[in-house]
Design an enzyme around this catalytic site. Structure first.
Site, PDB file in Angstrom:
ATOM      1  N   ARG A 243      16.634  48.157  43.056  1.00 47.62           N
ATOM      2  CA  ARG A 243      17.905  48.412  43.721  1.00 47.62           C
ATOM      3  C   ARG A 243      18.907  47.348  43.279  1.00 47.62           C
ATOM      4  NH1 ARG A 243      16.511  52.915  44.624  1.00 47.62           N
ATOM      5  NH2 ARG A 243      16.074  53.866  46.633  1.00 47.62           N
ATOM      6  N   HIS A 291      21.824  55.037  37.614  1.00 48.23           N
ATOM      7  CA  HIS A 291      20.771  55.338  38.599  1.00 48.23           C
ATOM      8  C   HIS A 291      20.140  56.716  38.349  1.00 48.23           C
ATOM      9  CE1 HIS A 291      19.394  54.120  42.886  1.00 48.23           C
ATOM     10  NE2 HIS A 291      18.474  54.866  42.304  1.00 48.23           N
TER      11      HIS A 291
HETATM   12  C1  GLV Z   1      15.770  56.639  43.739  1.00 44.69           C
HETATM   13  O1  GLV Z   1      16.292  55.607  43.604  1.00 44.69           O
HETATM   14  C2  GLV Z   1      14.732  56.894  44.719  1.00 44.69           C
HETATM   15  O2  GLV Z   1      14.569  56.081  45.646  1.00 44.69           O
HETATM   16  O3  GLV Z   1      14.047  57.916  44.578  1.00 44.69           O
END
Ligand code: GLV
Length: 328
Positions: A243, A291
């Site tokens: 993260r 992401h």
């Molecule tokens: C993506 O970041 C997830 O948590 O699946």
């Protein structure tokens, strides 16, 4: 007559069952449709409610959602399980759930396979100096840097849950020297295992390419700090698929500037989206993706949730169940 009686009993039973068991699927329409199909085959007795359809929060026992739903604690009093739509659960807070409710991360073959692909790609990209060659291409510079095979290159994964372990398995065939660090010791064949605060420094000291796959908790917030990066060997690489809040981005830029880090692959930033004009966007030693390293695949995810509902009804632990005390 008896038949009629029986029928009315069945419908009363069904109505009761309906009231007692509802699965609220707070996913987009396309995903909800596929999950509904799967549930109607696998769990036909469980009432399925998609976002936008009418329901009584009081009847909901299971919720599938990415984000917290308002007033969970006050209105969803019979809620037993909240399933995250992703591998992470940091966006869902225990404090906002009813006391008895369990929280489950989504661990399914699709998420695992995609994460393996991304991390192998990123690790090889750093190992083979791709950020440097992309920079050279932009300047039309034909400069060769020394190359060496993966044998002897030391890769270390922080976070040895299902994703961390899967990533290590995927990297093994290349011959990297593999190690993992986790809060509590985890043995994996062919992987040197380091655990806890005490073994973090030796783990970092032997890591040429660091991969962060930690969950985001109070204990891991900001863990990829200036101090941590300084403990890696000079010229190390970083693959960050945890993260954004794990990483001190200023410290990363400094470490790249000083040569402490040779390159980084980031799939997560803080904030997301990364603001236009941020130094990370155009940094010649950073490969950045928005992401997308991994995401749940609806068909396999639906089956994984079905399996967890079955486990839960048998009183067994669910796969990916989050422990309240440690937050992952
Ligand atoms: C993506 O970041 C997830 O948590 O699946």
């Amino acid at each position: 007559m008896p038949i009629l009686l029986a029928a009315s009993r069945i419908s009363t039973l069904q109505a009761t069952t309906r009231c007692e068991m509802a699965f609220y699927c707070n996913a987009d329409e396309v995903r909800a449709r596929a999950i509904r199909d799967c549930f109607s085959r696998e769990l036909p007795d469980l009432r399925f409610v998609a976002a936008g359809e009418p329901f009584e929060p009081e009847e909901v026992q299971y919720i599938l959602t990415w984000k917290v739903i308002p007033e969970l604690r006050e209105r969803y009093r019979k809620l037993e399980v909240v399933f995250s739509l992703g591998a992470g659960v940091d966006q869902l807070r225990f404090e906002e759930l009813p006391q008895q409710a369990k929280l489950v991360r989504l661990i399914e073959p699709g998420i695992i396979a995609l994460m393996q692909e991304y991390v192998v790609m990123a690790t090889l990209a750093l190992h083979r100096d791709l950020p440097i060659y992309l920079g050279q291409r932009a300047e039309a510079e034909w400069i060769k840097h020394p190359i060496r095979p993966a044998f002897g290159v030391r890769v270390g994964v922080m976070g040895l849950g299902q994703l961390g372990q899967a990533v290590l398995r995927a990297l093994a065939p290349f011959g990297f020297e593999l190690a993992g660090w986790s809060r509590t010791p985890r043995a994996m064949e062919g992987v040197s295992s380091f655990a806890g605060d005490k073994e973090l420094a030796p783990f970092l000291a032997r890591t040429d390419i660091l991969i962060c796959l930690l969950p985001l908790t109070n204990a891991t917030h900001g863990i990829l700090s200036r101090t941590l990066l300084a403990q890696l060997p000079m010229g190390a690489g970083l693959v960050h698929v945890g993260r954004g809040q794990h990483l001190d981005q200023d410290a990363l830029l400094e470490a790249l500037g000083s040569g402490q880090l040779r390159g980084a692959v980031l799939d997560v930033t803080d904030p997301e989206p990364l603001p236009k004009g941020h130094a990370i966007w155009n940094h010649p030693r950073i490969l950045l993706t928005p992401h997308i390293a991994s995401t749940a695949q609806t068909d396999t995810a639906a089956l994984a949730i079905v399996e967890n509902i079955r486990r839960h009804s048998r009183g067994e632990d669910m796969i990916g169940e989050v422990k309240r005390d440690r937050g992952y």
